[in-house]
Design a protein around this motif. Structure first.
Motif, PDB file in Angstrom:
ATOM      1  N   ILE A 141      15.250   9.548 -19.137  1.00  0.00           N
ATOM      2  CA  ILE A 141      16.534  10.211 -18.877  1.00  0.00           C
ATOM      3  C   ILE A 141      17.127   9.713 -17.562  1.00  0.00           C
ATOM      4  CG2 ILE A 141      17.664  12.445 -18.506  1.00  0.00           C
ATOM      5  CD1 ILE A 141      15.520  13.632 -20.379  1.00  0.00           C
ATOM      6  N   ASN A 142      16.298   9.565 -16.514  1.00  0.00           N
ATOM      7  CA  ASN A 142      16.860   8.992 -15.270  1.00  0.00           C
ATOM      8  C   ASN A 142      16.462   7.521 -15.091  1.00  0.00           C
ATOM      9  OD1 ASN A 142      14.205   9.336 -14.548  1.00  0.00           O
ATOM     10  ND2 ASN A 142      14.620  10.405 -12.632  1.00  0.00           N
ATOM     11  N   ARG A 143      16.010   6.924 -16.179  1.00  0.00           N
ATOM     12  CA  ARG A 143      15.721   5.486 -16.242  1.00  0.00           C
ATOM     13  C   ARG A 143      14.698   5.020 -15.223  1.00  0.00           C
ATOM     14  NH1 ARG A 143      21.229   2.965 -16.132  1.00  0.00           N
ATOM     15  NH2 ARG A 143      22.325   4.585 -17.273  1.00  0.00           N
ATOM     16  N   ILE A 144      13.786   5.915 -14.813  1.00  0.00           N
ATOM     17  CA  ILE A 144      12.608   5.440 -14.090  1.00  0.00           C
ATOM     18  C   ILE A 144      11.853   4.531 -15.059  1.00  0.00           C
ATOM     19  CG2 ILE A 144      10.364   6.188 -13.172  1.00  0.00           C
ATOM     20  CD1 ILE A 144      12.621   6.846 -11.270  1.00  0.00           C
ATOM     21  N   ILE A 145      11.929   4.901 -16.354  1.00  0.00           N
ATOM     22  CA  ILE A 145      11.484   4.008 -17.430  1.00  0.00           C
ATOM     23  C   ILE A 145      12.729   3.672 -18.254  1.00  0.00           C
ATOM     24  CG2 ILE A 145      10.134   3.868 -19.557  1.00  0.00           C
ATOM     25  CD1 ILE A 145       8.106   5.754 -18.247  1.00  0.00           C
ATOM     26  N   HIS A 146      12.966   2.373 -18.458  1.00  0.00           N
ATOM     27  CA  HIS A 146      14.167   1.992 -19.208  1.00  0.00           C
ATOM     28  C   HIS A 146      13.901   2.100 -20.702  1.00  0.00           C
ATOM     29  CE1 HIS A 146      16.876   0.479 -16.007  1.00  0.00           C
ATOM     30  NE2 HIS A 146      15.728   0.516 -15.341  1.00  0.00           N
ATOM     31  N   PRO A 147      14.777   2.772 -21.435  1.00  0.00           N
ATOM     32  CA  PRO A 147      14.561   2.936 -22.872  1.00  0.00           C
ATOM     33  C   PRO A 147      14.668   1.595 -23.601  1.00  0.00           C
ATOM     34  CG  PRO A 147      16.397   4.320 -22.083  1.00  0.00           C
ATOM     35  CD  PRO A 147      16.007   3.427 -20.961  1.00  0.00           C
ATOM     36  N   THR A 148      13.896   1.465 -24.678  1.00  0.00           N
ATOM     37  CA  THR A 148      14.024   0.285 -25.521  1.00  0.00           C
ATOM     38  C   THR A 148      15.316   0.390 -26.336  1.00  0.00           C
ATOM     39  OG1 THR A 148      11.626   0.209 -25.681  1.00  0.00           O
ATOM     40  CG2 THR A 148      12.851  -1.123 -27.264  1.00  0.00           C
ATOM     41  N   SER A 149      15.577   1.600 -26.838  1.00  0.00           N
ATOM     42  CA  SER A 149      16.846   1.836 -27.529  1.00  0.00           C
ATOM     43  C   SER A 149      17.139   3.326 -27.522  1.00  0.00           C
ATOM     44  CB  SER A 149      16.776   1.317 -28.974  1.00  0.00           C
ATOM     45  OG  SER A 149      15.810   2.064 -29.689  1.00  0.00           O
ATOM     46  N   GLY A 150      18.312   3.682 -27.941  1.00  0.00           N
ATOM     47  CA  GLY A 150      18.703   5.085 -27.962  1.00  0.00           C
ATOM     48  C   GLY A 150      19.593   5.436 -26.798  1.00  0.00           C
ATOM     49  N   LYS A 151      20.133   6.648 -26.840  1.00  0.00           N
ATOM     50  CA  LYS A 151      21.104   7.036 -25.817  1.00  0.00           C
ATOM     51  C   LYS A 151      20.780   8.384 -25.206  1.00  0.00           C
ATOM     52  CE  LYS A 151      24.923   4.182 -26.507  1.00  0.00           C
ATOM     53  NZ  LYS A 151      26.301   3.935 -26.903  1.00  0.00           N
ATOM     54  N   VAL A 152      21.227   8.547 -23.963  1.00  0.00           N
ATOM     55  CA  VAL A 152      21.087   9.822 -23.262  1.00  0.00           C
ATOM     56  C   VAL A 152      22.486  10.279 -22.861  1.00  0.00           C
ATOM     57  CG1 VAL A 152      20.157  10.982 -21.217  1.00  0.00           C
ATOM     58  CG2 VAL A 152      18.834   9.156 -22.321  1.00  0.00           C
ATOM     59  N   TYR A 153      22.815  11.514 -23.229  1.00  0.00           N
ATOM     60  CA  TYR A 153      24.103  12.074 -22.816  1.00  0.00           C
ATOM     61  C   TYR A 153      23.846  13.218 -21.845  1.00  0.00           C
ATOM     62  CZ  TYR A 153      25.968   9.601 -26.858  1.00  0.00           C
ATOM     63  OH  TYR A 153      26.304   8.632 -27.757  1.00  0.00           O
ATOM     64  N   ILE A 154      24.599  13.249 -20.757  1.00  0.00           N
ATOM     65  CA  ILE A 154      24.514  14.384 -19.840  1.00  0.00           C
ATOM     66  C   ILE A 154      25.892  15.020 -19.772  1.00  0.00           C
ATOM     67  CG2 ILE A 154      24.231  15.027 -17.420  1.00  0.00           C
ATOM     68  CD1 ILE A 154      21.886  13.110 -17.339  1.00  0.00           C
ATOM     69  N   ASN A 155      25.943  16.285 -20.103  1.00  0.00           N
ATOM     70  CA  ASN A 155      27.213  17.002 -20.220  1.00  0.00           C
ATOM     71  C   ASN A 155      28.239  16.185 -21.011  1.00  0.00           C
ATOM     72  OD1 ASN A 155      26.121  19.095 -18.826  1.00  0.00           O
ATOM     73  ND2 ASN A 155      27.009  18.542 -16.864  1.00  0.00           N
ATOM     74  N   GLY A 156      27.764  15.603 -22.105  1.00  0.00           N
ATOM     75  CA  GLY A 156      28.652  14.889 -23.014  1.00  0.00           C
ATOM     76  C   GLY A 156      28.931  13.449 -22.626  1.00  0.00           C
ATOM     77  N   GLU A 157      28.502  13.039 -21.404  1.00  0.00           N
ATOM     78  CA  GLU A 157      28.808  11.680 -20.952  1.00  0.00           C
ATOM     79  C   GLU A 157      27.662  10.733 -21.302  1.00  0.00           C
ATOM     80  OE1 GLU A 157      29.389  11.497 -16.755  1.00  0.00           O
ATOM     81  OE2 GLU A 157      30.016   9.397 -16.781  1.00  0.00           O
ATOM     82  N   ASP A 158      28.026   9.609 -21.889  1.00  0.00           N
ATOM     83  CA  ASP A 158      27.030   8.598 -22.226  1.00  0.00           C
ATOM     84  C   ASP A 158      26.545   7.942 -20.935  1.00  0.00           C
ATOM     85  OD1 ASP A 158      25.550   6.493 -23.051  1.00  0.00           O
ATOM     86  OD2 ASP A 158      27.102   5.570 -24.303  1.00  0.00           O
ATOM     87  N   ASP A 172       0.804  -1.226   0.000  1.00  0.00           N
ATOM     88  CA  ASP A 172       0.000   0.000   0.000  1.00  0.00           C
ATOM     89  C   ASP A 172       0.836   1.273   0.000  1.00  0.00           C
ATOM     90  OD1 ASP A 172      -2.339  -1.289  -0.137  1.00  0.00           O
ATOM     91  OD2 ASP A 172      -2.996  -0.908   1.916  1.00  0.00           O
ATOM     92  N   VAL A 173       2.157   1.160   0.013  1.00  0.00           N
ATOM     93  CA  VAL A 173       2.978   2.379  -0.006  1.00  0.00           C
ATOM     94  C   VAL A 173       2.673   3.140  -1.305  1.00  0.00           C
ATOM     95  CG1 VAL A 173       5.335   3.253  -0.212  1.00  0.00           C
ATOM     96  CG2 VAL A 173       4.818   1.498   1.470  1.00  0.00           C
ATOM     97  N   ASP A 174       2.408   4.414  -1.166  1.00  0.00           N
ATOM     98  CA  ASP A 174       2.048   5.284  -2.291  1.00  0.00           C
ATOM     99  C   ASP A 174       3.042   5.121  -3.448  1.00  0.00           C
ATOM    100  OD1 ASP A 174       1.440   7.323  -3.985  1.00  0.00           O
ATOM    101  OD2 ASP A 174       1.480   8.911  -2.461  1.00  0.00           O
ATOM    102  N   PRO A 175       2.534   4.784  -4.658  1.00  0.00           N
ATOM    103  CA  PRO A 175       3.434   4.608  -5.806  1.00  0.00           C
ATOM    104  C   PRO A 175       4.299   5.856  -6.055  1.00  0.00           C
ATOM    105  CG  PRO A 175       1.204   3.939  -6.378  1.00  0.00           C
ATOM    106  CD  PRO A 175       1.131   4.525  -5.002  1.00  0.00           C
ATOM    107  N   ALA A 176       3.741   7.038  -5.739  1.00  0.00           N
ATOM    108  CA  ALA A 176       4.525   8.267  -5.942  1.00  0.00           C
ATOM    109  C   ALA A 176       5.760   8.268  -5.045  1.00  0.00           C
ATOM    110  CB  ALA A 176       3.667   9.497  -5.659  1.00  0.00           C
ATOM    111  N   LEU A 177       5.614   7.723  -3.833  1.00  0.00           N
ATOM    112  CA  LEU A 177       6.766   7.667  -2.930  1.00  0.00           C
ATOM    113  C   LEU A 177       7.789   6.645  -3.412  1.00  0.00           C
ATOM    114  CD1 LEU A 177       5.077   7.934   0.563  1.00  0.00           C
ATOM    115  CD2 LEU A 177       6.379   9.660  -0.652  1.00  0.00           C
ATOM    116  N   ARG A 178       7.279   5.545  -3.955  1.00  0.00           N
ATOM    117  CA  ARG A 178       8.207   4.575  -4.550  1.00  0.00           C
ATOM    118  C   ARG A 178       9.005   5.236  -5.661  1.00  0.00           C
ATOM    119  NH1 ARG A 178       6.758  -0.587  -3.113  1.00  0.00           N
ATOM    120  NH2 ARG A 178       4.600  -0.609  -2.421  1.00  0.00           N
ATOM    121  N   GLU A 179       8.281   5.995  -6.516  1.00  0.00           N
ATOM    122  CA  GLU A 179       8.969   6.632  -7.640  1.00  0.00           C
ATOM    123  C   GLU A 179       9.974   7.667  -7.134  1.00  0.00           C
ATOM    124  OE1 GLU A 179       6.610   7.916 -10.975  1.00  0.00           O
ATOM    125  OE2 GLU A 179       8.115   9.400 -11.485  1.00  0.00           O
ATOM    126  N   ALA A 180       9.554   8.438  -6.110  1.00  0.00           N
ATOM    127  CA  ALA A 180      10.470   9.436  -5.557  1.00  0.00           C
ATOM    128  C   ALA A 180      11.712   8.746  -5.005  1.00  0.00           C
ATOM    129  CB  ALA A 180       9.772  10.238  -4.467  1.00  0.00           C
TER     130      ALA A 180
END
Lengths: 217, 334
Positions: free
Chosen positions: B51-68, A110-118
């Motif tokens: 960009i911060n991989r909360i969702i993992h990309p299927t393909s492609g690249k992200v560069y931050i300040n030139g770093e892969d 039941d932990v809020d999904p938003a907190l998991r994401e954070a």
């Protein structure tokens, strides 16, 4: 009046039986916490396994305690522990598991999904998310599970006197065999008072682990 | 600098392949705010979260300040990126101080340093540290919580920030205030920011660049001025709205349109400062019924005047040079 006389004349006995009772329940519920909380956390990974574990827990809790003691006698006799302390602790341990596992599982899922994401977003590893966020947030609900496990099993443990585990049940059972209502009442009242006081103490503990402003469960 | 290269996400939904983001190419120069804009399900949030991989990309690249970034592990990458979400996501079990210090603590900063930083950051958003450091999130108002959410993302001084509809859950009045505060902060901090919004007005106000998404495609990536003046197709035109000319007024100030004439006499016409947006200036023209407004500088000296014609003339001017040229010149400069 007889009851008051009984308590006055048998202070030491009642006190000793009460400590035995507390020790038995504390030992069994302590083990149940050690096993139940990790189990509750682990089964959040798989819905099917979670359902199975919780179902099994519900089945265990439907077995009458007196039958459970009886069932354990032949098994534990193999190691010379058919009656006494060990089967009593095992039975209460089994009864305490379900409320603890279920509450842990429910609280974590039941932990809020938003907190998991954070928590993921700030760069916590899975383990860090668990002990920095998910478990602390679940503590009030886990504590509620421990509380109901303790209160229920203070009652169940009274029956363990019949397999020679001691505790407040032995005052009641002696009262029954001697047809002495005073002893029956004395034992029963002490069990009830113990349950009420423990419930109150654990409630205070539960409030203490609830962060200010967060609704307590 | 944030650079996305052919970034693609395909979700598998009950055996159907859903293209959530299709080969997104874009580059946000350092110190700029890029707003990702579009209707629900257009791929803007998916793109941000890849960009911060909360969702993992299927393909492609992200560069931050030139770093892969594909060479970094998830947690390492995320600790280098400030992240603000719409639901704020402050941890209810931690004090405001501990919430702000989450990333510095994960990075192993000395306690004294991170606690000092928490104090400074609270002061920056005008929340008294002596009052708020030891409070819990539930004891703060929504606006206060969102300010803490933003400074938590700033705590470890990450050069890059991702913001997912950060001001979406705040009432309109407080939203304006927090947006203004944030823009002021950004002038000093110069972070590179990706910002998801579905609100065109917010985008025009905040963005150096706007990226318009639809159905997983990046349709147009340009300055707010050019998006409003030259929408690339009918979808963008409809999305920015029929009143896009009026929205453009917000991008200019009285200083951009006035007729310089220090001898303008103040009669009955309203007086505006040079920083007044043309949105406000035209509102004053209409409501006062005056022919023109008198413009004064910071010292209240008269510098000129402007009327309906000058505003219309400013809107008629083509937007500044295109993105490609800007990007090229930036690359050379770097």
């Amino acid at each position: 009046m007889n009851l008051i006389d009984y308590f006055l004349q048998n202070q030491d006995l009642v006190l000793m039986r009460t400590f035995e009772h507390i020790a038995l329940v504390a030992c069994a519920v302590g083990l149940a916490i050690l096993v139940g909380v990790p189990t509750g956390v682990a089964i959040t990974q798989n819905k099917l396994i979670a359902d199975m574990v919780l179902y099994l827990g519900s089945v265990v809790i439907t077995i009458p305690s007196i039958a459970l003691f009886g069932l354990m006698i032949p098994i534990l006799s193999q190691i010379g522990q058919g009656i006494g302390y060990v089967p009593a602790v095992i039975a209460v341990f089994l009864y305490a598991l379900l409320p603890i596992v279920r509450n842990t599982y429910t609280a974590i899922t039941d932990v809020d999904p938003a907190l998991r994401e954070a928590a993921r977003g700030v760069g916590m590893s899975a383990l860090q998310r668990l002990y920095k966020v998910e478990i602390p947030l679940s503590l009030p609900v886990i504590m509620a599970g421990v509380r109901s496990a303790v209160v229920i099993n203070i009652g169940v443990m009274a029956i363990a006197a019949y397999i020679g585990a001691g505790g407040l049940g032995s005052i009641i059972s002696r009262g029954i065999s001697q047809s002495d209502p005073v002893q029956i009442f004395a034992g029963a009242i002490t069990v009830s008072v113990l349950a009420i006081i423990t419930d109150g103490a654990l409630f205070l503990l539960q409030k203490k682990v609830t962060p200010p402003g967060q609704a307590s469960h | 600098m944030i650079k996305l290269e052919k970034l693609t996400k395909i979700f598998d939904s009950y055996g159907h392949q859903v293209m959530a983001a299709n080969q997104i190419d874009m580059e946000v120069p350092s110190g700029e705010i890029c707003v990702l804009l579009g209707p629900s399900g257009c791929g803007k949030t998916t793109t941000l979260k890849m960009i911060n991989r909360i969702i993992h990309p299927t393909s492609g690249k992200v560069y931050i300040n030139g770093e892969d970034t594909s060479k970094l592990c998830d947690t390492e990458l995320r600790r280098r990126i400030g992240y603000v979400i719409q639901q704020i996501g402050l941890f209810p079990n931690m004090t405001i101080e501990d919430n702000i210090c989450v990333v510095p603590d994960l990075l192993g900063w000395p306690k004294a340093q991170s606690r000092k930083r928490a104090k400074e950051l609270l002061e920056m958003v005008a929340l008294d540290p002596s009052v708020f450091l030891k409070r819990y999130p539930a004891q703060l108002s929504g606006g206060q919580q969102q300010r803490v959410g933003v400074i938590r993302a700033l705590a470890a001084d990450a050069p890059v920030m991702l913001m997912d509809e950060p001001f979406g859950a705040i009432d309109p009045i407080n939203r304006e205030i927090i947006q203004d505060e944030f823009l002021k902060m950004q002038q000093e901090l110069n972070k590179t920011i990706m910002f998801v919004s579905h609100d065109i007005d917010e985008a025009v106000k905040m963005a150096d660049k706007i990226a318009i998404f639809s159905q997983g495609e990046l349709l147009q990536f340009d300055s707010p001025d050019r998006i409003l003046a030259n929408p690339i197709n009918e979808f963008v035109e409809n999305f920015v709205g029929a009143d896009r000319a009026i929205k453009r007024l917000r991008l200019f100030t009285a200083a951009d349109a006035l007729v310089a004439d220090a001898t303008t006499s103040i009669g009955t016409e309203p007086v505006v400062s040079l920083q007044t947006s043309l949105t406000d200036a035209s509102a004053m023209l209409y409501s006062s019924g005056a022919e023109r407004l008198c413009c004064v500088d910071a010292d209240n000296r008269i510098v000129g005047w402007l009327g309906h014609q000058q505003i219309a003339a400013r809107l008629a001017q083509a937007p500044q040079a295109s993105m490609e040229k800007e990007a090229l010149s930036c690359q050379k400069a770097c």
